[in-house]
Design a protein around this motif. Structure first.
Motif, mmCIF file in Angstrom:
data_model
loop_
_atom_site.group_PDB
_atom_site.id
_atom_site.type_symbol
_atom_site.label_atom_id
_atom_site.label_comp_id
_atom_site.label_asym_id
_atom_site.label_seq_id
_atom_site.Cartn_x
_atom_site.Cartn_y
_atom_site.Cartn_z
ATOM 1 N N TYR A 108 0.804 -1.225 0.000
ATOM 2 C CA TYR A 108 0.000 0.000 0.000
ATOM 3 C C TYR A 108 0.835 1.273 0.000
ATOM 4 C CZ TYR A 108 -3.496 -3.417 1.391
ATOM 5 O OH TYR A 108 -4.322 -4.504 1.438
ATOM 6 N N GLY A 109 2.103 1.163 0.283
ATOM 7 C CA GLY A 109 2.944 2.345 0.326
ATOM 8 C C GLY A 109 3.843 2.405 -0.902
ATOM 9 N N PRO A 110 4.702 3.418 -0.955
ATOM 10 C CA PRO A 110 5.578 3.567 -2.119
ATOM 11 C C PRO A 110 6.738 2.570 -2.140
ATOM 12 C CG PRO A 110 5.939 5.342 -0.546
ATOM 13 C CD PRO A 110 4.817 4.535 -0.005
ATOM 14 N N ALA A 111 7.010 1.904 -0.981
ATOM 15 C CA ALA A 111 8.208 1.060 -0.907
ATOM 16 C C ALA A 111 8.205 -0.047 -1.957
ATOM 17 C CB ALA A 111 8.319 0.465 0.498
ATOM 18 N N GLY A 112 7.017 -0.575 -2.282
ATOM 19 C CA GLY A 112 6.972 -1.691 -3.219
ATOM 20 C C GLY A 112 6.458 -1.307 -4.596
ATOM 21 N N ALA A 113 6.350 0.012 -4.838
ATOM 22 C CA ALA A 113 5.715 0.471 -6.073
ATOM 23 C C ALA A 113 6.450 -0.009 -7.317
ATOM 24 C CB ALA A 113 5.619 1.994 -6.072
ATOM 25 N N SER A 114 7.778 -0.116 -7.211
ATOM 26 C CA SER A 114 8.542 -0.484 -8.399
ATOM 27 C C SER A 114 8.694 -1.994 -8.545
ATOM 28 C CB SER A 114 9.928 0.173 -8.332
ATOM 29 O OG SER A 114 10.595 -0.303 -7.173
ATOM 30 N N LEU A 115 8.129 -2.742 -7.598
ATOM 31 C CA LEU A 115 8.312 -4.190 -7.625
ATOM 32 C C LEU A 115 7.133 -4.872 -8.315
ATOM 33 C CD1 LEU A 115 9.484 -4.833 -3.947
ATOM 34 C CD2 LEU A 115 10.910 -4.692 -5.988
ATOM 35 N N SER A 116 7.408 -5.978 -9.001
ATOM 36 C CA SER A 116 6.324 -6.801 -9.513
ATOM 37 C C SER A 116 5.718 -7.567 -8.346
ATOM 38 C CB SER A 116 6.859 -7.780 -10.552
ATOM 39 O OG SER A 116 7.666 -8.738 -9.896
ATOM 40 N N THR A 117 4.508 -8.086 -8.547
ATOM 41 C CA THR A 117 3.860 -8.839 -7.474
ATOM 42 C C THR A 117 4.732 -10.008 -7.044
ATOM 43 O OG1 THR A 117 1.790 -8.254 -8.531
ATOM 44 C CG2 THR A 117 1.684 -9.909 -6.803
ATOM 45 N N ALA A 118 5.334 -10.661 -8.011
ATOM 46 C CA ALA A 118 6.163 -11.821 -7.694
ATOM 47 C C ALA A 118 7.364 -11.408 -6.848
ATOM 48 C CB ALA A 118 6.625 -12.502 -8.981
ATOM 49 N N ALA A 119 8.006 -10.292 -7.231
ATOM 50 C CA ALA A 119 9.176 -9.827 -6.490
ATOM 51 C C ALA A 119 8.778 -9.407 -5.080
ATOM 52 C CB ALA A 119 9.817 -8.649 -7.225
#
Lengths: 272, 272, 259
Positions: A108-119
């Protein structure tokens, strides 16, 4: 970045609280401290000395009423994902499972915005494994022991990969044995076996002196009324630190030295 | 607590205790029913309701589909009104609970109309919407609206601040915070509101149907409340009136149980 | 809580309240002009005028007094029955086991569902609304008393016992004061349900009172009067709730404040 880079800088920080009909309460007064990149800094002091206020100012959850606070020489204006906080009561979301809590910031935050769901899922699973919670992924916080909740909070903190880890008495609510085990784990997760340049910056608050001595590179000792930085103690104990460290005479000597710095004040706090 | 009088681990003792409780609890209703039956049989009045006659009346009313039909009709209205109320009250309550400004400006309206019982508004509803289904739905919606708003506001207001701070340190945006923190944190309290709303909605529908039956000269609107009134006004069939009363109670109980079960399924994280 | 800004906030709240209600009244007025049907939706000014007339003639207060009197009587009866029963149920496990299932069987049957049977038993008159309201208020007061007694801290009872109080002293000096806050919360709930029931029962089964007046003027299609009496119902409901809260604060200043 070299190990001597200043990560966080507190310069002349003060915090007053307005109380109607009374002179302002001074929580923290003229607090100046530079925190280096990759260092494990512990703040100790008696209760009411403003330790938590200092941490909240660094987190951006509180604003200082005097002085400046910077991260990488930029002023801190509010909370941000570059500084992760581990709260004293853990602040786990009761409606999220272990997996949901650990992945909350990524999802929900920006920390994972650049990651794919799998990553993202990969990192969540890896972090849960790292803190030893494999097999409890689908449990809810109320089904966990205090020590396990603490591990979830730690996993959530590091899953977001913040530059700075801010920890507010995270082990205070645990029994002595669990606490000792988690101190070891905390140092392992922080990376005390790795070179200093690969470590994250930690600001850790505690009132337990032995904990401070076991964990810290440097120990900032605070006194209360008003909350001030009394002194900074360098901790020469070698890393990696293990159970054997606690038995060293140097360990005991350092604990004694810090205790002597705050003893009078801690005593007064119990009768205030 | 019974645990104080029973040794821990003596499951047999606990079972026996529960058995005794059930026996004691059944004694009073059974005794009262027997007394009623005996005294009623001695009475000369042929209209005198009797437990045996009530059972017989219930069997006929269920067999000919009259009672289930009336209940279904009333339930349909309750659900319609309930859904209308939920769609209006929950978003409004969330807005009021999350934003002080919205709360301050809207609260006067809520507090002004809240003390006005739904039944008091019935004459207006009849005036505006006639004696049919829409007036009944409006009354249920009105009755259910207030407990839903009040509980949603309370739930959204009492989100533990530390959870909001945790979300802030992970860099969540405002809308995401409402969706992922405020709503789930308020859900248990909204659930309480839903249960209360369902209870008052069911009471309101019975009252509305009764009043419509009494004041609109029978009408064709149907429902269990109206059925009771018809039995009173046109035939004084007390046994059937009592069957209706029992049905009203039973439905109230079942509605609450079902809702409680559904809420527990919806919130697997809550300890109870 | 800071002390000095409270007064300013109170004035501020009053202003905000007035502003919101003014917006509401203007919107109402605009809609009433647009629909242009004084029976369906009279303007707020018509309602105010009707309210003034009813107040001057005294009918507004007469009917309110009738309904209020019935409610006070009902609450007194319900308390007189429910509080001793609740004390007994809270103190004795056995007694509770005997009575509780019967209570739980009757409780889901709302007071309003008793109206047809009560019409047969008592006819239209004073008794019916009092019966319905007493029934409605009985259960919350009973449950509140039981919960209050049940929640009394065992160590308080033990402390009194070590000080040599007899059982009766423990009940009157320890259990009852400790259960009082919970009882007062229950009384507040009882007032709310009783006041709801008064309107319903008067609407159907009484020749007087606010509920009766609302229905009477509806049949005459005198909507401003209908709205005046509805407003009175809300006002008294609000005042009663405030009264019980004031009573709670006065009787149990030690209890934690609740919203």
């Amino acid at each position: 970045m070299s190990a001597d880079t200043i990560k966080l800088r507190l310069a002349g920080v003060g915090k007053r609280f307005a109380v109607a009909g009374k002179p302002d309460a001074v929580a923290v007064d003229d607090f100046s401290l530079d925190i280096r990149q990759g260092e494990f800094l512990v703040v100790v002091g008696p209760s009411g000395c403003g330790k938590t206020t200092v941490l909240n100012v660094l987190a951006g959850l509180d604003t200082a009423t005097a002085g400046t606070v910077t991260i990488d020489e930029r002023p801190i204006a509010g909370p941000g994902p570059d500084r992760g906080v581990m709260f004293q009561d853990y602040a786990l979301f009761p409606w999220q499972t272990v997996r949901g809590n650990v992945g909350f910031g990524l999802k929900y935050g920006p920390a994972g915005a650049s990651l794919s769901t799998a990553a993202r899922n990969e990192r969540i699973a890896h972090t849960i494994d790292l803190v030893g919670l494999k097999g409890s992924e689908d449990k809810y916080p109320h089904q966990l022991s205090g020590g396990m909740r603490q591990r979830v909070a730690l996993a959530r903190l590091i899953a977001n990969e913040p530059d700075v880890l801010l920890m507010d008495e995270p082990l205070a609510a645990l029994d002595a044995q669990t606490r000792t085990i988690l101190q070891d784990e905390l140092l392992r997760v922080w990376g005390q076996d790795r070179p200093a340049s690969e470590r994250r910056t930690v600001v850790f608050i505690t009132h337990a002196i032995d904990e401070a001595v076991f964990l810290a590179d440097r120990i900032a000792v605070m006194t209360a009324h008003p909350g001030r930085l009394k002194t900074i103690v360098d901790n020469p104990l070698p890393r990696p630190r293990t159970d054997a460290t606690r038995a060293l005479p140097e360990f005991q000597a350092l604990v004694q030295r810090i205790w002597s710095l705050i003893r009078d004040e801690a005593y007064r706090a119990t009768v205030a | 607590m019974s645990a104080a009088t029973t040794l821990p681990g003596s499951a047999q003792g606990a079972g026996a205790l529960r058995g005794r409780r059930a026996l004691l609890g059944a004694a009073l209703p059974v005794a009262l029913l027997l007394l009623w039956q005996v005294l009623g049989t001695l009475s000369a009045d042929p209209r005198m309701p009797l437990p045996s006659k009530i059972v017989a009346a219930a069997v006929t009313m269920i067999a000919d589909g009259e009672l289930p039909m009336a209940i279904v009709q009333s339930l349909g209205r309750v659900f319609a009104g309930f859904v209308v109320a939920a769609l209006l009250a929950i978003p409004l309550g969330l807005a009021m609970g999350y934003s002080r400004a919205v709360e301050r400006n809207v609260d006067p309206l809520v507090e002004t109309f809240r003390p006005i019982a739904a039944i008091a508004v019935l004459p207006l509803a009849i005036l505006w919407l006639g004696t049919g289904t829409s007036a009944a739905i409006a009354i249920v919606a009105y009755a259910a609206f207030f407990p839903l708003v009040v509980n949603t506001v309370a739930g959204a207001r009492n989100v533990p601040p530390t959870l909001l701070r945790a979300a802030a340190t992970m860099g969540l945006r405002k809308f995401t915070t409402v969706r992922t923190v405020v709503v789930p944190a308020a859900l248990p309290q909204i659930g309480v509101g839903l249960r209360i709303a369902m209870g008052v909605g069911w009471t309101a529908i019975v009252a509305a149907e009764l009043a419509v039956g009494a004041k609109a000269g029978g009408g064709g609107s149907g429902g269990i409340g109206q059925m009771m009134f018809v039995f009173y006004a046109y035939s004084i069939e007390l046994n059937r009136i009592i069957v209706c009363m029992l049905a009203v109670g039973l439905v109230a109980l079942l509605l609450d149980r079902i809702l409680r079960w559904a809420l527990a399924r919806l919130m697997p994280w809550s300890a109870r | 809580m800071p002390m000095s800004p409270v007064a300013r906030t109170r004035v501020g709240d009053a202003l905000v309240y007035a502003r919101t209600m003014l917006v509401f009244a203007v919107a109402w007025w605009a809609v009433s002009r647009w629909t242009d049907n004084p029976i369906l939706l009279p303007s707020p000014l018509d309602v105010l005028a009707a309210m003034g007339d009813l107040a001057r003639e005294g009918e507004l207060f007469r009917q309110a007094a009738v309904s209020f009197g019935r409610m006070v009587l009902s609450l007194a009866i319900a308390s007189a029955l429910a509080i001793p029963l609740g004390l007994a149920m809270g103190l004795s496990k056995t007694f509770e086991a005997i009575v509780d299932p019967t209570v739980e069987l009757l409780r889901p049957i709302s007071g309003i569902a008793w109206i047809p049977l009560a019409l047969f038993l008592f006819g239209i008159g004073n008794v019916l609304p009092v019966f319905i309201m007493t029934y409605a208020a009985f259960f919350p007061i009973l449950l509140g008393t039981v919960a209050g007694v049940r929640a009394v801290d065992r160590s308080l009872v033990n402390a009194a016992r070590t000080m040599g109080l007899p059982t009766r002293g423990i009940v009157t000096r320890v259990v009852m004061p400790a259960a009082l806050p919970s009882l007062l919360v229950a009384l507040r709930l009882g007032v709310a349900v009783a006041w709801t029931a008064v309107v319903a029962s008067e609407l159907i089964g009484a020749p007087s009172g606010l509920g009766y007046a609302v229905e009477w003027y509806r049949e005459l299609l005198m909507t401003p009067q209908v709205m005046s009496f509805i407003a009175m119902i809300g006002l008294i409901g609000y005042i009663c709730d405030g009264g019980v809260r004031l009573l709670s604060r006065t009787l149990t200043p030690w209890a934690p404040k609740r919203a």
